[in-house]
Write a protein that holds these residues in place. Structure first.
Motif, mmCIF file in Angstrom:
data_model
loop_
_atom_site.group_PDB
_atom_site.id
_atom_site.type_symbol
_atom_site.label_atom_id
_atom_site.label_comp_id
_atom_site.label_asym_id
_atom_site.label_seq_id
_atom_site.Cartn_x
_atom_site.Cartn_y
_atom_site.Cartn_z
ATOM 1 N N TYR B 49 0.929 -1.161 0.012
ATOM 2 C CA TYR B 49 -0.063 -0.174 -0.208
ATOM 3 C C TYR B 49 0.837 1.253 -0.113
ATOM 4 O O TYR B 49 0.637 2.073 -0.846
ATOM 5 C CB TYR B 49 -1.073 0.017 1.210
ATOM 6 C CG TYR B 49 -1.828 1.021 1.347
ATOM 7 C CD1 TYR B 49 -3.214 1.242 0.291
ATOM 8 C CD2 TYR B 49 -1.890 2.111 2.059
ATOM 9 C CE1 TYR B 49 -4.044 2.230 0.387
ATOM 10 C CE2 TYR B 49 -2.473 3.440 2.098
ATOM 11 C CZ TYR B 49 -3.665 3.429 1.189
ATOM 12 O OH TYR B 49 -4.396 4.537 1.257
ATOM 13 N N CYS B 50 1.847 1.293 0.876
ATOM 14 C CA CYS B 50 2.691 2.425 0.888
ATOM 15 C C CYS B 50 3.506 2.744 -0.405
ATOM 16 O O CYS B 50 3.904 3.777 -1.021
ATOM 17 C CB CYS B 50 3.830 2.224 2.161
ATOM 18 S SG CYS B 50 2.703 2.624 3.895
ATOM 19 N N CYS B 54 -0.717 4.179 -2.130
ATOM 20 C CA CYS B 54 -1.007 5.349 -1.186
ATOM 21 C C CYS B 54 -1.078 6.820 -1.925
ATOM 22 O O CYS B 54 -0.217 7.187 -2.336
ATOM 23 C CB CYS B 54 -0.328 5.409 0.238
ATOM 24 S SG CYS B 54 -0.780 6.738 1.169
ATOM 25 N N ARG B 56 -1.825 9.542 -0.545
ATOM 26 C CA ARG B 56 -1.354 10.470 0.343
ATOM 27 C C ARG B 56 0.255 10.636 0.129
ATOM 28 O O ARG B 56 0.754 11.872 -0.115
ATOM 29 C CB ARG B 56 -1.564 10.319 1.851
ATOM 30 C CG ARG B 56 -0.955 10.629 2.718
ATOM 31 C CD ARG B 56 -1.264 12.204 3.064
ATOM 32 N NE ARG B 56 -2.852 11.867 3.715
ATOM 33 C CZ ARG B 56 -3.102 11.942 4.716
ATOM 34 N NH1 ARG B 56 -2.261 11.801 5.758
ATOM 35 N NH2 ARG B 56 -4.575 11.839 4.979
ATOM 36 N N GLY B 57 0.790 9.562 0.003
ATOM 37 C CA GLY B 57 2.393 9.741 -0.115
ATOM 38 C C GLY B 57 2.392 10.180 -1.844
ATOM 39 O O GLY B 57 3.486 11.032 -1.725
ATOM 40 N N ARG B 168 8.074 13.242 1.517
ATOM 41 C CA ARG B 168 7.418 12.354 1.886
ATOM 42 C C ARG B 168 7.887 12.372 3.413
ATOM 43 O O ARG B 168 7.575 11.174 4.033
ATOM 44 C CB ARG B 168 7.294 11.164 1.118
ATOM 45 C CG ARG B 168 6.527 11.182 -0.072
ATOM 46 C CD ARG B 168 6.251 9.918 -0.683
ATOM 47 N NE ARG B 168 6.004 8.568 -0.035
ATOM 48 C CZ ARG B 168 5.681 7.560 -0.546
ATOM 49 N NH1 ARG B 168 5.704 7.364 -1.686
ATOM 50 N NH2 ARG B 168 5.344 6.489 0.298
ATOM 51 N N TRP B 170 6.306 12.593 6.047
ATOM 52 C CA TRP B 170 5.302 12.305 6.841
ATOM 53 C C TRP B 170 5.362 10.745 6.811
ATOM 54 O O TRP B 170 4.788 10.091 7.887
ATOM 55 C CB TRP B 170 3.856 12.754 6.179
ATOM 56 C CG TRP B 170 2.684 11.898 6.474
ATOM 57 C CD1 TRP B 170 1.876 10.831 5.737
ATOM 58 C CD2 TRP B 170 1.916 12.134 7.847
ATOM 59 N NE1 TRP B 170 0.971 10.412 6.651
ATOM 60 C CE2 TRP B 170 0.870 11.264 7.734
ATOM 61 C CE3 TRP B 170 2.105 12.688 8.955
ATOM 62 C CZ2 TRP B 170 -0.271 10.980 8.899
ATOM 63 C CZ3 TRP B 170 1.094 12.586 10.030
ATOM 64 C CH2 TRP B 170 0.267 11.535 9.958
ATOM 65 N N CYS B 171 5.532 10.019 5.625
ATOM 66 C CA CYS B 171 5.646 8.646 5.700
ATOM 67 C C CYS B 171 6.494 8.063 6.862
ATOM 68 O O CYS B 171 6.433 6.874 7.098
ATOM 69 C CB CYS B 171 6.236 8.185 4.134
ATOM 70 S SG CYS B 171 4.962 8.632 3.123
ATOM 71 N N CYS B 174 3.868 8.335 9.691
ATOM 72 C CA CYS B 174 2.483 8.246 9.450
ATOM 73 C C CYS B 174 2.128 6.905 10.230
ATOM 74 O O CYS B 174 2.763 5.929 10.106
ATOM 75 C CB CYS B 174 2.523 7.941 7.854
ATOM 76 S SG CYS B 174 0.850 6.894 7.451
ATOM 77 N N MET B 176 -0.342 4.795 9.985
ATOM 78 C CA MET B 176 -0.610 3.573 9.161
ATOM 79 C C MET B 176 0.601 2.978 8.570
ATOM 80 O O MET B 176 0.704 1.768 8.562
ATOM 81 C CB MET B 176 -1.547 3.985 7.871
ATOM 82 C CG MET B 176 -2.762 4.547 8.217
ATOM 83 S SD MET B 176 -3.773 3.323 9.198
ATOM 84 C CE MET B 176 -3.870 1.902 8.545
ATOM 85 N N GLY B 177 1.550 3.837 8.443
ATOM 86 C CA GLY B 177 2.875 3.296 7.774
ATOM 87 C C GLY B 177 3.636 2.257 8.840
ATOM 88 O O GLY B 177 4.102 1.411 8.654
HETATM 89 S S1 SF4 Z 1 3.428 5.927 5.404
HETATM 90 FE FE1 SF4 Z 1 1.471 6.851 5.296
HETATM 91 S S2 SF4 Z 1 1.209 8.392 3.927
HETATM 92 FE FE2 SF4 Z 1 3.204 7.355 3.428
HETATM 93 S S3 SF4 Z 1 2.489 6.048 1.803
HETATM 94 FE FE3 SF4 Z 1 2.457 4.749 3.713
HETATM 95 S S4 SF4 Z 1 0.151 5.129 4.489
HETATM 96 FE FE4 SF4 Z 1 0.773 6.286 3.013
#
Ligand code: SF4
Ligand code: SF4
Ligand code: SF4
Lengths: 70, 192
Positions: B49-50, B54, B56-57, B168, B170-171, B174, B176-177
């Protein structure tokens, strides 16, 4: 055949600090980076040309480019 | 490099934020960004997913990279430390469960619907134009306001660290990450 060792620039990822975001993997023009089980990125040294793109993009800024003997 | 269909998922992320401004009920769609990464991590043991999907990313990479809205400096080591990443994950989920609790209170009729979006867990923004007040049961709207608050807050944090550090950044922290990486780690350990 090359017998003498020469120095080449290669990227390395410190596994323990990697967040496995995959930015390096998506950036490498040589496809030299593999994501290992969603835990960390790993550089295939033979494919790496030491361009440094991965190190520039890595949001954690952990990728080191160093000269190694090949 | 060859473009894939999933390289355009940033459009989905941008559309999500915009649609939520006009109709808060779109916020429910955001559950996809929550469940898909978890399902992939649990079933496949990967952060695909990341790494691929994603939006967002991708949006951060686009704004900070292609559009140059990033200083492209190194993130302070503290922000990429395990303590901070795990601490932020715990904080984020605590706030998430509080949001679910508020939704439950509205469901149980012990609290009335608050038509506001809470930014950075503290700043209440009026958002009443995005809800006409009768479309759905109050708790359904309350969850939408709460979930959109979570998404907007994380976007703002992502944009701030995009400007200050790498696109990036935030990743790195993050939730979720971090959570999907922890799941993958546990799976890899079990397999070993
Ligand atoms: S770390 Fe968060 S924002 Fe970055 S790709 Fe993964 S889910 Fe998306
Ligand atoms: S230095 Fe260049 S070739 Fe080597 S892994 Fe990084 S991006 Fe790929
Ligand atoms: S970009 Fe950096 S943090 Fe992300 S996977 Fe590659 S080495 Fe790990």
């Amino acid at each position: 055949m090359q017998t003498r060792k020469s120095l080449r620039r290669k990227a390395t990822v410190p596994q323990a600090q990697c967040v496995a975001c995959g930015c390096c993997f998506n950036t490498c023009p040589k496809g030299a980076i593999e994501m290992i089980k969603g835990v960390y990125a790993s550089v295939e040294e033979a494919l790496c040309v030491g361009c440094g793109l991965c190190s520039g993009i890595c949001p954690a800024s952990i990728i080191k480019i160093a000269e190694v003997a090949v | 490099m060859k473009k894939h269909w999933y390289d355009y998922l940033w459009l989905f992320s941008a559309a999500y934020l915009i649609l939520g401004f006009f109709n808060i009920l779109f916020a429910w769609v955001g559950l996809l960004c929550f469940f898909i990464p978890l399902i992939i991590a649990i079933t496949k043991g990967s952060k695909a997913y990341c790494n691929h999907y994603c939006g967002r990313g991708q949006l951060l990479a686009l704004l900070g990279g292609r559009l140059g809205l990033s200083r492209k400096r190194d993130i302070p080591p503290f922000l990429r430390s395990k303590q901070f990443r795990y601490g932020f994950l715990a904080f984020f989920f605590t706030m998430f469960f509080l949001m679910l609790f508020t939704t439950w209170l509205v469901f149980a009729g012990q609290r009335s619907l608050s038509e506001a979006v809470t930014l950075l867990w503290t700043i209440k923004l009026p958002w009443h134009w995005a809800y006409n007040g009768t479309a759905v049961r109050p708790w359904v709207a309350q969850f939408a306001f709460g979930f959109y608050s979570v998404m907007l807050t994380s976007t703002i944090l992502g944009l701030i660290t995009m400007l200050l550090y790498k696109p990036r950044s935030w990743c790195v922290y993050c939730p979720m990450g971090t959570m999907t990486q922890l799941i993958c780690q546990a799976k890899a350990k079990k397999a070993a």
